[in-house]
Design a protein around this motif. Sequence first.
Motif, PDB file in Angstrom:
ATOM      1  N   LEU A  73       6.970  -7.602  44.934  1.00  0.00           N
ATOM      2  CA  LEU A  73       7.462  -8.985  44.885  1.00  0.00           C
ATOM      3  C   LEU A  73       8.984  -9.026  44.797  1.00  0.00           C
ATOM      4  O   LEU A  73       9.580  -9.884  44.159  1.00  0.00           O
ATOM      5  CB  LEU A  73       6.838  -9.743  43.710  1.00  0.00           C
ATOM      6  CG  LEU A  73       5.312  -9.857  43.732  1.00  0.00           C
ATOM      7  CD1 LEU A  73       4.827 -10.631  42.514  1.00  0.00           C
ATOM      8  CD2 LEU A  73       4.823 -10.517  45.015  1.00  0.00           C
ATOM      9  N   ASN A  74       9.605  -8.038  45.460  1.00  0.00           N
ATOM     10  CA  ASN A  74      11.062  -7.948  45.569  1.00  0.00           C
ATOM     11  C   ASN A  74      11.762  -7.828  44.221  1.00  0.00           C
ATOM     12  O   ASN A  74      12.910  -8.278  44.054  1.00  0.00           O
ATOM     13  CB  ASN A  74      11.613  -9.148  46.348  1.00  0.00           C
ATOM     14  CG  ASN A  74      11.087  -9.190  47.764  1.00  0.00           C
ATOM     15  OD1 ASN A  74      11.017  -8.177  48.448  1.00  0.00           O
ATOM     16  ND2 ASN A  74      10.683 -10.358  48.213  1.00  0.00           N
ATOM     17  N   ALA A  75      11.079  -7.225  43.245  1.00  0.00           N
ATOM     18  CA  ALA A  75      11.699  -7.010  41.939  1.00  0.00           C
ATOM     19  C   ALA A  75      12.924  -6.117  42.088  1.00  0.00           C
ATOM     20  O   ALA A  75      12.916  -5.138  42.840  1.00  0.00           O
ATOM     21  CB  ALA A  75      10.690  -6.362  40.992  1.00  0.00           C
ATOM     22  N   LEU A  76      13.971  -6.471  41.367  1.00  0.00           N
ATOM     23  CA  LEU A  76      15.229  -5.727  41.460  1.00  0.00           C
ATOM     24  C   LEU A  76      15.194  -4.465  40.614  1.00  0.00           C
ATOM     25  O   LEU A  76      14.753  -4.494  39.467  1.00  0.00           O
ATOM     26  CB  LEU A  76      16.389  -6.594  40.984  1.00  0.00           C
ATOM     27  CG  LEU A  76      16.827  -7.742  41.878  1.00  0.00           C
ATOM     28  CD1 LEU A  76      17.803  -8.637  41.124  1.00  0.00           C
ATOM     29  CD2 LEU A  76      17.463  -7.221  43.158  1.00  0.00           C
ATOM     30  N   ASN A  77      15.686  -3.369  41.181  1.00  0.00           N
ATOM     31  CA  ASN A  77      15.938  -2.172  40.398  1.00  0.00           C
ATOM     32  C   ASN A  77      17.435  -1.883  40.427  1.00  0.00           C
ATOM     33  O   ASN A  77      18.202  -2.542  41.130  1.00  0.00           O
ATOM     34  CB  ASN A  77      15.109  -0.982  40.890  1.00  0.00           C
ATOM     35  CG  ASN A  77      15.366  -0.672  42.363  1.00  0.00           C
ATOM     36  OD1 ASN A  77      16.479  -0.791  42.858  1.00  0.00           O
ATOM     37  ND2 ASN A  77      14.315  -0.272  43.076  1.00  0.00           N
ATOM     38  N   LEU A  78      17.857  -0.910  39.657  1.00  0.00           N
ATOM     39  CA  LEU A  78      19.290  -0.654  39.518  1.00  0.00           C
ATOM     40  C   LEU A  78      19.933  -0.263  40.838  1.00  0.00           C
ATOM     41  O   LEU A  78      21.041  -0.711  41.165  1.00  0.00           O
ATOM     42  CB  LEU A  78      19.528   0.447  38.473  1.00  0.00           C
ATOM     43  CG  LEU A  78      20.996   0.746  38.140  1.00  0.00           C
ATOM     44  CD1 LEU A  78      21.694  -0.502  37.606  1.00  0.00           C
ATOM     45  CD2 LEU A  78      21.077   1.881  37.132  1.00  0.00           C
ATOM     46  N   ARG A  89      11.392  -5.429  48.965  1.00  0.00           N
ATOM     47  CA  ARG A  89      10.325  -4.722  48.236  1.00  0.00           C
ATOM     48  C   ARG A  89       9.124  -5.654  48.112  1.00  0.00           C
ATOM     49  O   ARG A  89       8.731  -6.044  47.009  1.00  0.00           O
ATOM     50  CB  ARG A  89      10.791  -4.292  46.841  1.00  0.00           C
ATOM     51  CG  ARG A  89      11.897  -3.272  46.795  1.00  0.00           C
ATOM     52  CD  ARG A  89      12.198  -2.898  45.342  1.00  0.00           C
ATOM     53  NE  ARG A  89      11.117  -2.112  44.752  1.00  0.00           N
ATOM     54  CZ  ARG A  89      10.926  -1.990  43.428  1.00  0.00           C
ATOM     55  NH1 ARG A  89      11.698  -2.629  42.579  1.00  0.00           N
ATOM     56  NH2 ARG A  89       9.929  -1.252  42.962  1.00  0.00           N
ATOM     57  N   PRO A  90       8.523  -6.051  49.233  1.00  0.00           N
ATOM     58  CA  PRO A  90       7.464  -7.074  49.178  1.00  0.00           C
ATOM     59  C   PRO A  90       6.281  -6.679  48.309  1.00  0.00           C
ATOM     60  O   PRO A  90       5.675  -7.535  47.660  1.00  0.00           O
ATOM     61  CB  PRO A  90       7.066  -7.248  50.644  1.00  0.00           C
ATOM     62  CG  PRO A  90       7.527  -5.996  51.333  1.00  0.00           C
ATOM     63  CD  PRO A  90       8.771  -5.590  50.622  1.00  0.00           C
ATOM     64  N   ALA A 100       7.092 -14.068  47.271  1.00  0.00           N
ATOM     65  CA  ALA A 100       8.087 -14.278  46.220  1.00  0.00           C
ATOM     66  C   ALA A 100       9.484 -14.001  46.757  1.00  0.00           C
ATOM     67  O   ALA A 100       9.675 -13.112  47.581  1.00  0.00           O
ATOM     68  CB  ALA A 100       7.804 -13.360  45.030  1.00  0.00           C
ATOM     69  N   PHE A 101      10.424 -14.786  46.272  1.00  0.00           N
ATOM     70  CA  PHE A 101      11.828 -14.491  46.536  1.00  0.00           C
ATOM     71  C   PHE A 101      12.218 -13.237  45.765  1.00  0.00           C
ATOM     72  O   PHE A 101      12.654 -12.244  46.322  1.00  0.00           O
ATOM     73  CB  PHE A 101      12.688 -15.687  46.122  1.00  0.00           C
ATOM     74  CG  PHE A 101      14.148 -15.367  45.940  1.00  0.00           C
ATOM     75  CD1 PHE A 101      14.887 -14.835  46.977  1.00  0.00           C
ATOM     76  CD2 PHE A 101      14.781 -15.615  44.737  1.00  0.00           C
ATOM     77  CE1 PHE A 101      16.235 -14.544  46.812  1.00  0.00           C
ATOM     78  CE2 PHE A 101      16.120 -15.335  44.574  1.00  0.00           C
ATOM     79  CZ  PHE A 101      16.852 -14.794  45.605  1.00  0.00           C
ATOM     80  N   CYS A 102      12.028 -13.278  44.452  1.00  0.00           N
ATOM     81  CA  CYS A 102      12.318 -12.121  43.606  1.00  0.00           C
ATOM     82  C   CYS A 102      11.585 -12.295  42.289  1.00  0.00           C
ATOM     83  O   CYS A 102      11.706 -13.338  41.631  1.00  0.00           O
ATOM     84  CB  CYS A 102      13.824 -12.012  43.365  1.00  0.00           C
ATOM     85  SG  CYS A 102      14.290 -10.665  42.250  1.00  0.00           S
ATOM     86  N   ALA A 103      10.816 -11.292  41.901  1.00  0.00           N
ATOM     87  CA  ALA A 103      10.027 -11.359  40.675  1.00  0.00           C
ATOM     88  C   ALA A 103      10.849 -11.053  39.435  1.00  0.00           C
ATOM     89  O   ALA A 103      10.312 -11.020  38.328  1.00  0.00           O
ATOM     90  CB  ALA A 103       8.844 -10.397  40.761  1.00  0.00           C
ATOM     91  N   GLY A 104      12.152 -10.824  39.613  1.00  0.00           N
ATOM     92  CA  GLY A 104      13.000 -10.498  38.470  1.00  0.00           C
ATOM     93  C   GLY A 104      13.361  -9.024  38.485  1.00  0.00           C
ATOM     94  O   GLY A 104      13.553  -8.425  39.550  1.00  0.00           O
ATOM     95  N   GLY A 105      13.456  -8.440  37.305  1.00  0.00           N
ATOM     96  CA  GLY A 105      13.851  -7.043  37.214  1.00  0.00           C
ATOM     97  C   GLY A 105      12.664  -6.110  37.197  1.00  0.00           C
ATOM     98  O   GLY A 105      11.536  -6.519  36.922  1.00  0.00           O
TER      99      GLY A 105
END
Length: 341
Positions: free
Chosen positions: A56-61, A52-53, A92-97
């Motif tokens: 910023l590759n934030a995680l969703n459920l 999810r570039p 970013a690797f992952c912006a979090g949630g």
Amino acid sequence: MNATLFSVRLRPKHFHRLHVVLQHIGMATHSGSEAEILLEKAGCAGVITLNRPKALNALNLSMIQLIYPQIKVWEEDPKTFVIIIKGTGGKAFCAGGDIRAVTDAGKAGQRLAQDFFREEYILNNAIGLFPDVGGGYFLPRLSGKLGCYLALTGFRLKGRDVQRAGVATHFVESEKVPALEKELTSLKSPSKEDVADVLSSYHTKSKIDQGKPFILDEHMDKINSLFSANSVEDIVENLKKDGSSFALQQLETLKKMSPTSLKMTFRQLKEGVSMTLQDVLTMEYRLSQACMRGHDFYEGVRAVLIDKDQNPKWKPALLEEVTDEDLESCFKSLGSNDLKL
């Protein structure tokens, strides 16, 4: 595909038991370029790519619910020895949630607010939350009072300083990551030591900032002194009495934070230092649900991410207004709704 950071783990034996696990979906169904999660097998490794570039590759459920079943498959696969997690986009690797989705669900009383935090967590005092995803375990185990300082102020470590602080095990320059990934996936039935040797070799070869001191080196004596206290109020008093430029900067930072989150975080780290990781995760899930029941998380997200006025109105607004009873309720068992690992 541009990976900026990744995580490597050896044949995981214990994973967070999700509250909601989707029916197993084959890897082939996630191979499209539009998929939010890309799953593939490369040599001895299972590779998970957060895709999810733009976010910023934030995680969703839904992403979390795809990752877990595949990890379980690889855990049982005798030919999978390493798991690599990386992100696309180069920023970013992952912006979090996915904070906005959780915020909307929490306001509407939807189960996503429970399920998301049960299955993954996010981090930030500035939005009325707390250092989670095991933050209560590793932060109080850092050198001196560094973990307490990082947790309360939200000071951001970058690059090699993350490793120097003890948060990461190795530092590898971005342009060397593809070669590192290739070498890891090419290993034949590697042991933990084999993987560690490869990581160490790339860490040694990375020269960026090698000669620079740790960014907080010059302040560590003050951090260890000023943040050695029995309460957040005592830390504030220490900073006021010290009066140095560094102390006053930290004081201004703490004034912007949610008083409830500051007190919650301080107790979280104080208790976490003697807890197992499993017990810390259970504690942190309780805290996440307390945040969902409260005011400050939603107000922080509004001020920082939605309206972007950077002017949250915390309730309570002062540290002394956060009572022991308020704090105790945040740590109270959720009974049958507690996180079970």
